[in-house]
Design an enzyme around this catalytic site. Sequence first.
Site, PDB file in Angstrom:
ATOM      1  N   ASP A  37      -3.404 -17.665   7.851  1.00 37.75           N
ATOM      2  CA  ASP A  37      -3.243 -18.227   6.506  1.00 37.75           C
ATOM      3  C   ASP A  37      -2.972 -19.725   6.513  1.00 37.75           C
ATOM      4  O   ASP A  37      -3.126 -20.389   5.485  1.00 37.75           O
ATOM      5  CB  ASP A  37      -2.049 -17.558   5.798  1.00 37.75           C
ATOM      6  CG  ASP A  37      -2.394 -16.189   5.235  1.00 37.75           C
ATOM      7  OD1 ASP A  37      -3.492 -15.681   5.516  1.00 37.75           O
ATOM      8  OD2 ASP A  37      -1.550 -15.630   4.496  1.00 37.75           O
ATOM      9  N   VAL A  70       0.612 -16.535  -8.348  1.00 42.34           N
ATOM     10  CA  VAL A  70      -0.409 -17.545  -8.660  1.00 42.34           C
ATOM     11  C   VAL A  70      -1.019 -18.153  -7.397  1.00 42.34           C
ATOM     12  O   VAL A  70      -1.550 -19.255  -7.421  1.00 42.34           O
ATOM     13  CB  VAL A  70       0.190 -18.659  -9.552  1.00 42.34           C
ATOM     14  CG1 VAL A  70       0.549 -18.112 -10.919  1.00 42.34           C
ATOM     15  CG2 VAL A  70       1.413 -19.309  -8.895  1.00 42.34           C
ATOM     16  N   GLY A  71      -0.946 -17.430  -6.293  1.00 45.21           N
ATOM     17  CA  GLY A  71      -1.552 -17.899  -5.045  1.00 45.21           C
ATOM     18  C   GLY A  71      -0.507 -18.156  -3.975  1.00 45.21           C
ATOM     19  O   GLY A  71       0.695 -18.039  -4.213  1.00 45.21           O
ATOM     20  N   GLY A  90      10.536 -22.162  15.581  1.00 47.02           N
ATOM     21  CA  GLY A  90       9.710 -22.955  16.493  1.00 47.02           C
ATOM     22  C   GLY A  90       9.166 -24.189  15.806  1.00 47.02           C
ATOM     23  O   GLY A  90       8.825 -24.151  14.623  1.00 47.02           O
ATOM     24  N   HIS A 148     -24.030  14.990   3.403  1.00 45.29           N
ATOM     25  CA  HIS A 148     -23.895  15.452   2.023  1.00 45.29           C
ATOM     26  C   HIS A 148     -22.908  16.606   1.967  1.00 45.29           C
ATOM     27  O   HIS A 148     -22.984  17.506   2.812  1.00 45.29           O
ATOM     28  CB  HIS A 148     -25.252  15.915   1.489  1.00 45.29           C
ATOM     29  CG  HIS A 148     -25.158  16.493   0.110  1.00 45.29           C
ATOM     30  ND1 HIS A 148     -25.044  15.694  -1.012  1.00 45.29           N
ATOM     31  CD2 HIS A 148     -25.116  17.782  -0.317  1.00 45.29           C
ATOM     32  CE1 HIS A 148     -24.953  16.491  -2.075  1.00 45.29           C
ATOM     33  NE2 HIS A 148     -24.993  17.753  -1.686  1.00 45.29           N
ATOM     34  N   LYS A 182       0.834  -1.216   0.000  1.00 41.20           N
ATOM     35  CA  LYS A 182       0.000   0.000   0.000  1.00 41.20           C
ATOM     36  C   LYS A 182       0.864   1.260   0.000  1.00 41.20           C
ATOM     37  O   LYS A 182       0.461   2.303  -0.523  1.00 41.20           O
ATOM     38  CB  LYS A 182      -0.956   0.011   1.193  1.00 41.20           C
ATOM     39  CG  LYS A 182      -2.261  -0.668   0.878  1.00 41.20           C
ATOM     40  CD  LYS A 182      -2.134  -2.162   0.894  1.00 41.20           C
ATOM     41  CE  LYS A 182      -2.701  -2.965  -0.185  1.00 41.20           C
ATOM     42  NZ  LYS A 182      -2.471  -4.396  -0.077  1.00 41.20           N
ATOM     43  N   VAL A 217      -5.371 -11.038  -6.649  1.00 41.63           N
ATOM     44  CA  VAL A 217      -5.226  -9.799  -5.883  1.00 41.63           C
ATOM     45  C   VAL A 217      -3.806  -9.230  -6.011  1.00 41.63           C
ATOM     46  O   VAL A 217      -3.620  -8.040  -6.255  1.00 41.63           O
ATOM     47  CB  VAL A 217      -5.546 -10.051  -4.392  1.00 41.63           C
ATOM     48  CG1 VAL A 217      -5.816  -8.747  -3.693  1.00 41.63           C
ATOM     49  CG2 VAL A 217      -6.718 -10.970  -4.243  1.00 41.63           C
TER      50      VAL A 217
END
Length: 480
Positions: A320, A278-279, A122, A453, A58, A192
């Site tokens: 993950d 690719v992932g 670990g 607004h 980012k 992504v």
Amino acid sequence: MNDTFDLIVIGAGPGGYHAAIRAAQLGLKTACIEKRMDGKNNAVLGGTCLNVGCIPSKALLDTSHHYVHTQHELAAHGIQVSNVALDVAAMMQRKMSIVEKLTQGISGLFKANGVENLAGHGKYLGNKKVEWTPANGEGAKILTAEHIIIAGGSEPVQISVAPLNNETIVDSTGALAFAAVPKRLGVIGAGVIGLELGSVWSRLGAQTTILEAQDVFLPLTDETISREALRTFKKQGLDIIFGARVTGCETAQQQVMVRYEKNGEAQTLTVDKLIVAVGRRPATQTLLAPGSGVNLDERGFIHVDAQCKTSNPNVYAIGDIVRGPMLAHKAMEEGVMVAELIAGHKKTTMNYEVIPAVVYTHPEVAWVGMSEQEAKARGENYKVGSFSFAANGRAMAAQENMGTVKIIAHQETDRILGVHIFGPQASEIIMQAVIALEFGASVEDLQLIIFAHPGLSEVLHEAALAVDNKAIHMAPRKRK
Ligand code: FAD
Ligand code: NAD
């Protein structure tokens, strides 16, 4: 150092460091083992996200936005600039200093909360025992804990047809550290990472081609939204070739010739840098000793239930390395949930149905809940409403009037099933939809809320009105 703990966390990414801090807050004697190291054998905390993922990508995305904005968009405001030049080294230095501040911030939080920060590798041995191999070269030590959380994260998938050489063929980590803007950039994978990093370098001037194996674009996003995003990205200069099967690469003289097949025909693409995106796959390789009692599922993820419990009663796994979307915020919430469960809190499960997803391109793509195609596939009786940023005053004032908000809702109950957005600040607007979905809001609830607004969020309000064909700033659909 004492070698007995209430909790040992392996891995200090977003999942692991959230779990460790929350557990320490709740009074558990907690250690966290992290193998990523600086030059002085200190653990570098924050995992993929802070070091080579969310944050550095980012930082570069923002620079690329300023670069394009200054070069091409300021003139419309009457601001004349000339001699705009990019200093890649300064851009990278800025990225590094943001990363350093954040990772050191986590070290500070560990200290402040009394989390024992153990640099090194670990491995869970089974029977409440963890082998810690310190980074300083001392021999391995056996630590004991009543509870273990495995948060080892993921690593990029590699493919034999495009082997990394860390110079011309790189993964996402390499693509965050190019020393210069490549003249011609190739990316394998229009997911992504391919889109985010492809668009960063494209905006900085690289002629960018993305080779995507499938024929569909962003399959989890609503098709109305993904179609509009694709059209825009193409207009911005991203050349995305669908149905491209990469068959091999040849590297010579600092360039890569990628061979691929499309519609059965052999093609080539020659680039200066190639990113393989690719992932990612779970990083379980050296984490578990044989006989640990922790089972993997058929895809190599650590098998867990809805509360992240593994097949071994004392061991949890999060982030993950387990099923579900590979997202930092999902890992963080699992970390907090598990720390609280271990401390005896009654929080049961997370709501996996309401996890926002964002693709940080410019404009951004963001969604939560069902797309129209998913609602259809699930046999839901649904209705939809869309509204365009083109008719929004604030978007126009900011010259960001591109994109759409689409709401999918249940026909009878009026309950919101999903919100999908392509447009400016979609990553922020989507959070209003997330709150609405979490609270079980109806479309009528969104219709009755007063939105400030002028604001970009008014597009969400008008999309809710459009579900019932009563958006103000849009011609009505023909009534049946
Ligand atoms: P990780 O962050 O991978 O952390 C695991 C940690 O465990 C690592 O530090 C690793 O060194 C350590 N470890 C592993 N094995 C051992 C061991 N045996 N001993 C000691 N330590 C070990 N997600 C988002 O939500 N938003 C984004 O904008 C976003 N952008 C991304 C951009 C890129 C380029 C990439 C690659 C990823 C991005 N992600 C993003 C995904 C996000 O980074 C991951 O979902 C998130 O980091 C997962 O957290 P985690 O704690 O499960 O694992
Ligand atoms: P991805 O799964 O998003 O996309 C991979 C793409 O590569 C897919 O479109 C797939 O069809 C394609 N592909 C696979 N094999 C191919 C081949 N041989 N040739 C051509 N195309 C091929 O994976 P990613 O982009 O590598 O990202 C990995 C993970 O990181 C994602 O799961 C994502 O959740 C996470 N991430 C999230 C963010 C974010 O939240 N903004 C940003 C970056 C990464």
